[in-house]
Scaffold this active site. Structure first.
Site, mmCIF file in Angstrom:
data_model
loop_
_atom_site.group_PDB
_atom_site.id
_atom_site.type_symbol
_atom_site.label_atom_id
_atom_site.label_comp_id
_atom_site.label_asym_id
_atom_site.label_seq_id
_atom_site.Cartn_x
_atom_site.Cartn_y
_atom_site.Cartn_z
ATOM 1 N N GLU A 1 45.995 -14.520 35.364
ATOM 2 C CA GLU A 1 47.277 -14.799 34.699
ATOM 3 C C GLU A 1 47.466 -16.323 34.776
ATOM 4 O O GLU A 1 47.404 -17.004 33.764
ATOM 5 C CB GLU A 1 48.424 -14.034 35.382
ATOM 6 C CG GLU A 1 49.795 -14.258 34.724
ATOM 7 C CD GLU A 1 50.959 -13.715 35.569
ATOM 8 O OE1 GLU A 1 50.806 -13.546 36.792
ATOM 9 O OE2 GLU A 1 52.049 -13.516 34.989
ATOM 10 N N HIS B 1 56.855 -4.200 38.448
ATOM 11 C CA HIS B 1 57.355 -4.532 39.795
ATOM 12 C C HIS B 1 58.746 -3.927 39.947
ATOM 13 O O HIS B 1 59.617 -4.190 39.107
ATOM 14 C CB HIS B 1 57.418 -6.048 39.971
ATOM 15 C CG HIS B 1 56.079 -6.718 39.816
ATOM 16 N ND1 HIS B 1 55.306 -7.102 40.886
ATOM 17 C CD2 HIS B 1 55.366 -7.036 38.706
ATOM 18 C CE1 HIS B 1 54.178 -7.638 40.450
ATOM 19 N NE2 HIS B 1 54.187 -7.617 39.127
ATOM 20 N N HIS C 1 46.531 -8.857 40.990
ATOM 21 C CA HIS C 1 46.896 -9.834 39.972
ATOM 22 C C HIS C 1 45.833 -10.936 39.956
ATOM 23 O O HIS C 1 45.547 -11.539 40.999
ATOM 24 C CB HIS C 1 48.236 -10.502 40.289
ATOM 25 C CG HIS C 1 49.444 -9.693 39.938
ATOM 26 N ND1 HIS C 1 49.751 -8.525 40.564
ATOM 27 C CD2 HIS C 1 50.426 -9.902 39.024
ATOM 28 C CE1 HIS C 1 50.872 -8.043 40.047
ATOM 29 N NE2 HIS C 1 51.313 -8.857 39.110
HETATM 30 N N1 ADE Z 1 55.536 -10.749 40.741
HETATM 31 C C1 ADE Z 1 56.351 -10.282 39.799
HETATM 32 N N2 ADE Z 1 55.886 -10.573 38.569
HETATM 33 C C2 ADE Z 1 54.723 -11.244 38.748
HETATM 34 C C3 ADE Z 1 53.760 -11.799 37.888
HETATM 35 N N3 ADE Z 1 53.880 -11.744 36.557
HETATM 36 N N4 ADE Z 1 52.698 -12.432 38.429
HETATM 37 C C4 ADE Z 1 52.566 -12.494 39.751
HETATM 38 N N5 ADE Z 1 53.446 -11.979 40.605
HETATM 39 C C5 ADE Z 1 54.509 -11.352 40.132
HETATM 40 ZN ZN ZN Z 2 52.855 -8.392 37.733
#
Ligand code: ADE
Ligand code: ZN
Length: 330
Positions: free
Chosen positions: A195, A14, A192
């Protein structure tokens, strides 16, 4: 060759998340902005968990107020990446933080980012491509505005579309319209998932958004049938072990599923996510993986090959980076 010098390909970074704390403090001082208690006594970013991290991240972005700020940020981030051996990087870019998703403003920010990328390519030998990223907890309507910015600026530099932010909020299917628009504009798709959401969130990314890569996706390991499917379909995981450990998802690198995923035939790649937040670099990721799993240069070379194959750039750029990798690997 030292681990630091090994040529690396990073697919999940990012841009704002790469901002060194001193850089953010410097801009805050220049602009007389009070960003409050986001730093620890030792000067790093301070946060308690993922959700607090998102707040600190967004507080840090408030100092980034002009295209010139993003020019400086891009150059600083790429200089750091290149110093750690990265020769090709894909960065998540968020029109939310670049002019509030206004298309005219976004073009100006993007122009500045591209100028910095061109300078970094000439000065440090690193190639950058951008993946436009709406922020999930900002909601589907803002994501639609982001998708319009993405569709209007898709091309050689802007090659992908993804989504970050709080995985616990809303459903990926709510963002399908934005992803369809991006895909129709020729952008490649990642998201994403897996996670903070479980394996079902990875299935949603595959089924509802048609991703070819998953940002993290690490929790697919909790459903081995899904791992097999990911391996069979050649879906690529943008794994960020140091980020997962820093945020408490796994207790250390040895407990991270990356080696198991690789063994099961998944196309795994290695990235830093938000390196200064998680006190990591690509060199540190490699070093920790070497220590945890005894991976040698051969494993890292194979992962770098997988990564560039999965990159969203044009064929000509890909061939160029591939030849740089092969040269270094002898
Ligand atoms: N934005 C920045 N890092 C992130 C992450 N690890 N998971 C989701 N959004 C993010
Ligand atoms: Zn990320």
């Amino acid at each position: 060759m030292t681990i630091k010098d090994l040529p690396k390909v990073e697919l999940h970074l990012h841009l704002e998340g790469g901002a060194p704390p001193a850089f953010v403090r410097g801009l805050a001082k220049e602009k007389h902005i009070d960003i409050g208690g986001i730093f620890s006594e030792s000067g790093g970013y301070r946060f308690a968990d993922f959700w607090d991290f998102l707040k600190v991240y967004e507080a840090a972005t408030t100092v980034l107020q002009s295209p010139q700020d993003f020019y400086r940020l891009t150059l600083a981030v790429l200089e750091q990446s290149a110093a750690n051996g990265v020769i090709y990087s894909e960065c998540f870019l968020s029109p939310d933080f670049c002019g509030g998703r206004d298309l005219i403003a976004w073009r100006e920010y993007l122009h500045a980012i591209e100028e910095a990328a061109a300078k970094a390519e000439a000065d440090f030998g690193i190639t950058l491509r951008g993946i436009i990223t709406p922020i999930r907890h900002f909601g589907p309507e803002k994501a639609r505005q982001t998708a319009r910015c993405a569709a209007e600026t898709a091309g050689r530099f802007i090659t992908g579309f993804g989504i970050g932010g709080d995985e616990k909020i809303g459903k990926l299917a709510d963002f399908a319209w934005s992803f369809d628009m991006a895909r129709e504009a020729g952008l490649r798709i990642t998201a994403h998932a897996g996670e903070w959401g479980g394996p079902e969130s990875v299935r949603d990314a595959i089924n509802d958004l048609g991703v070819e890569r998953v940002g993290h996706g690490v929790r697919a390991i909790e459903d081995l049938a899904l791992v097999d499917e990911i391996a069979e379909r050649g879906i690529v995981l943008e794994l960020c072990p140091g980020s997962n450990v820093a945020l408490g998802l796994y207790k250390d690198f040895r407990a991270h599923p990356i080696a198991e995923m690789l063994k099961r035939g998944v196309k795994v790649t290695i990235s830093t996510d938000d390196p200064p937040f998680f006190h990591t670099t690509m060199t540190r990721e490699y070093e920790m993986l070497h220590r945890a799993f005894e991976w040698d240069e051969g494993v890292f070379a194979q992962i770098a090959r997988t990564s560039i194959e999965a990159a969203f750039c044009d064929a000509e750029t890909k061939t160029l980076i591939q030849s740089r990798l092969e040269q270094a690997n002898g």
